[in-house]
Design a protein around this motif. Structure first.
Motif, short mmCIF file in Angstrom:
data_model
loop_
_atom_site.label_atom_id
_atom_site.label_comp_id
_atom_site.label_asym_id
_atom_site.label_seq_id
_atom_site.Cartn_x
_atom_site.Cartn_y
_atom_site.Cartn_z
N ASP A 24 0.83 -1.21 0.00
CA ASP A 24 0.00 0.00 0.00
C ASP A 24 0.86 1.26 0.00
O ASP A 24 0.55 2.23 -0.69
CB ASP A 24 -0.94 -0.01 1.21
CG ASP A 24 -2.05 1.02 1.08
OD1 ASP A 24 -3.00 0.77 0.31
OD2 ASP A 24 -1.96 2.09 1.73
N LEU A 25 1.95 1.25 0.75
CA LEU A 25 2.84 2.41 0.77
C LEU A 25 3.47 2.64 -0.60
O LEU A 25 3.60 3.78 -1.06
CB LEU A 25 3.94 2.20 1.82
CG LEU A 25 3.49 2.28 3.28
CD1 LEU A 25 4.61 1.84 4.21
CD2 LEU A 25 3.05 3.71 3.64
N LEU A 26 3.86 1.55 -1.26
CA LEU A 26 4.43 1.68 -2.61
C LEU A 26 3.41 2.25 -3.58
O LEU A 26 3.76 3.04 -4.47
CB LEU A 26 4.94 0.32 -3.10
CG LEU A 26 6.14 -0.26 -2.36
CD1 LEU A 26 6.45 -1.67 -2.86
CD2 LEU A 26 7.37 0.63 -2.52
N ALA A 30 5.67 5.84 -2.04
CA ALA A 30 6.64 5.96 -0.95
C ALA A 30 7.82 5.04 -1.22
O ALA A 30 7.79 4.19 -2.11
CB ALA A 30 5.98 5.58 0.38
N TYR A 31 8.87 5.22 -0.43
CA TYR A 31 10.00 4.31 -0.41
C TYR A 31 9.88 3.47 0.86
O TYR A 31 9.46 3.98 1.90
CB TYR A 31 11.32 5.08 -0.38
CG TYR A 31 11.60 5.86 -1.65
CD1 TYR A 31 12.47 5.38 -2.61
CD2 TYR A 31 10.98 7.10 -1.87
CE1 TYR A 31 12.74 6.10 -3.77
CE2 TYR A 31 11.23 7.83 -3.04
CZ TYR A 31 12.10 7.32 -3.97
OH TYR A 31 12.35 8.03 -5.12
N VAL A 32 10.26 2.20 0.77
CA VAL A 32 10.08 1.31 1.92
C VAL A 32 11.34 0.51 2.19
O VAL A 32 11.89 -0.13 1.29
CB VAL A 32 8.90 0.34 1.73
CG1 VAL A 32 8.70 -0.49 2.99
CG2 VAL A 32 7.62 1.10 1.39
N SER A 33 11.76 0.55 3.43
CA SER A 33 12.88 -0.26 3.91
C SER A 33 12.28 -1.41 4.72
O SER A 33 11.67 -1.20 5.76
CB SER A 33 13.80 0.60 4.79
OG SER A 33 14.87 -0.15 5.28
N LEU A 45 10.69 -7.16 -4.09
CA LEU A 45 12.14 -6.95 -4.25
C LEU A 45 12.48 -6.26 -5.57
O LEU A 45 13.50 -5.57 -5.66
CB LEU A 45 12.88 -8.29 -4.16
CG LEU A 45 13.21 -8.82 -2.77
CD1 LEU A 45 13.88 -10.19 -2.87
CD2 LEU A 45 14.12 -7.85 -2.02
N SER A 46 11.65 -6.46 -6.56
CA SER A 46 11.95 -5.90 -7.89
C SER A 46 11.69 -4.40 -7.96
O SER A 46 12.10 -3.74 -8.90
CB SER A 46 11.12 -6.61 -8.96
OG SER A 46 9.73 -6.37 -8.78
N SER A 47 11.00 -3.86 -6.96
CA SER A 47 10.70 -2.43 -6.97
C SER A 47 11.94 -1.61 -6.62
O SER A 47 12.65 -1.91 -5.66
CB SER A 47 9.59 -2.12 -5.96
OG SER A 47 9.43 -0.72 -5.81
#
Length: 260
Positions: A24-26, A30-33, A45-47
């Motif tokens: 949902d954040l993507l 957004a960027y996600v760690s 992982l491909s994002s």
């Protein structure tokens, strides 16, 4: 808070409620760690907006390394750390005195507290060192959001959930004082307490247990919660500045019965 263009650390982000939150954040740009013991799906992982760090939430050095590397990534992307979503957790069960009159395992107690409570505390305190450096947003001057994931068991734990309930209750109890601590930095603290959701924890429930929870413990709608509903709640919290210092129950008006 504006989600787009921010970086979020999501522990336990490889599966279940955590993975749904990452997706949902993507979708909100957004960027996600992701901090997890196991890698996420290939799709995540491909994002180019995702970084994965293999982290055992019990190991402070691994948490610190992931936070440091996320901070370095932020310098490359220009997307400041906007929040932490603490989804890493374990479900444990053990009677305080078992059928053989043996006391509750101390190792099991420490494992539950270590992962669910101390792990969330450690990731939060280490990430905050970076978050307080953020430039405040226009309007309320917000710098970020801390989100904890408790459980309905924090309020009405069932037999065998003493350790689990204590770990989740600790998250509820520290929400308000932490929000008060961080108010001077413009950082909010909110906890979600899910009821019974479809997840890896509930996947092994027997049909009898599942039916009992759906018919006796949940009011409406009479089904298990879905991960996307949790993720949407996270999004609402992030985007709504007046939500602060609260624990929000996400349960279909359900309450865990004293006995299944």
């Amino acid at each position: 808070m504006k989600i787009e263009g921010k970086t979020y650390l999501v522990s336990g982000g490889s599966s279940g409620l955590g993975a749904a939150t990452v997706e949902d954040l993507l979708a909100q740009k957004a960027y996600v760690s992701i901090l997890d013991r196991s890698p996420p799906s290939e799709a995540l992982l491909s994002s180019s907006n995702v970084k994965y760090f293999q982290v055992d939430i019990l190991e402070v050095s691994q948490i610190q390394d992931a936070v440091d590397k996320t901070a370095q990534w932020v310098k490359e992307t220009g997307a400041p750390i906007g929040g932490v979503v603490n989804c890493a957790g374990v479900g444990v069960a053990g009677k305080i005195i078992d059928a053989h009159n043996e006391p509750h395992s101390l190792d099991l107690w420490e494992f539950a507290i270590g992962v669910n409570l101390t792990g969330s505390f450690n990731l939060t305190r280490l990430a905050l060192k970076e978050m307080v450096k953020n430039q405040p947003e226009e309007g309320d001057g917000e710098r970020g959001v801390i989100l904890f994931v408790a459980s309905a068991a924090a309020f009405e734990g069932q037999p065998g959930q003493t350790a689990y309930s204590a770990s989740k209750g600790g998250l509820v109890s520290m929400t308000l004082p932490m929000a008060r601590d961080l108010s001077r930095h413009g950082i909010r603290v909110v906890t979600i307490a899910p009821g019974v959701f479809d997840s890896s924890m509930t996947a092994n429930f027997s049909q009898k247990t599942r039916k009992s929870l759906e018919t006796e413990g949940i009011i409406y709608p009479r089904r298990f919660g879905q991960p996307f509903e949790f993720a949407r709640t996270v999004r609402w919290i992030l985007e709504t500045p007046y939500v602060n210092g609260e624990t929000i129950r996400l349960s279909g008006a359900g309450r865990l019965p004293g006995k299944l």
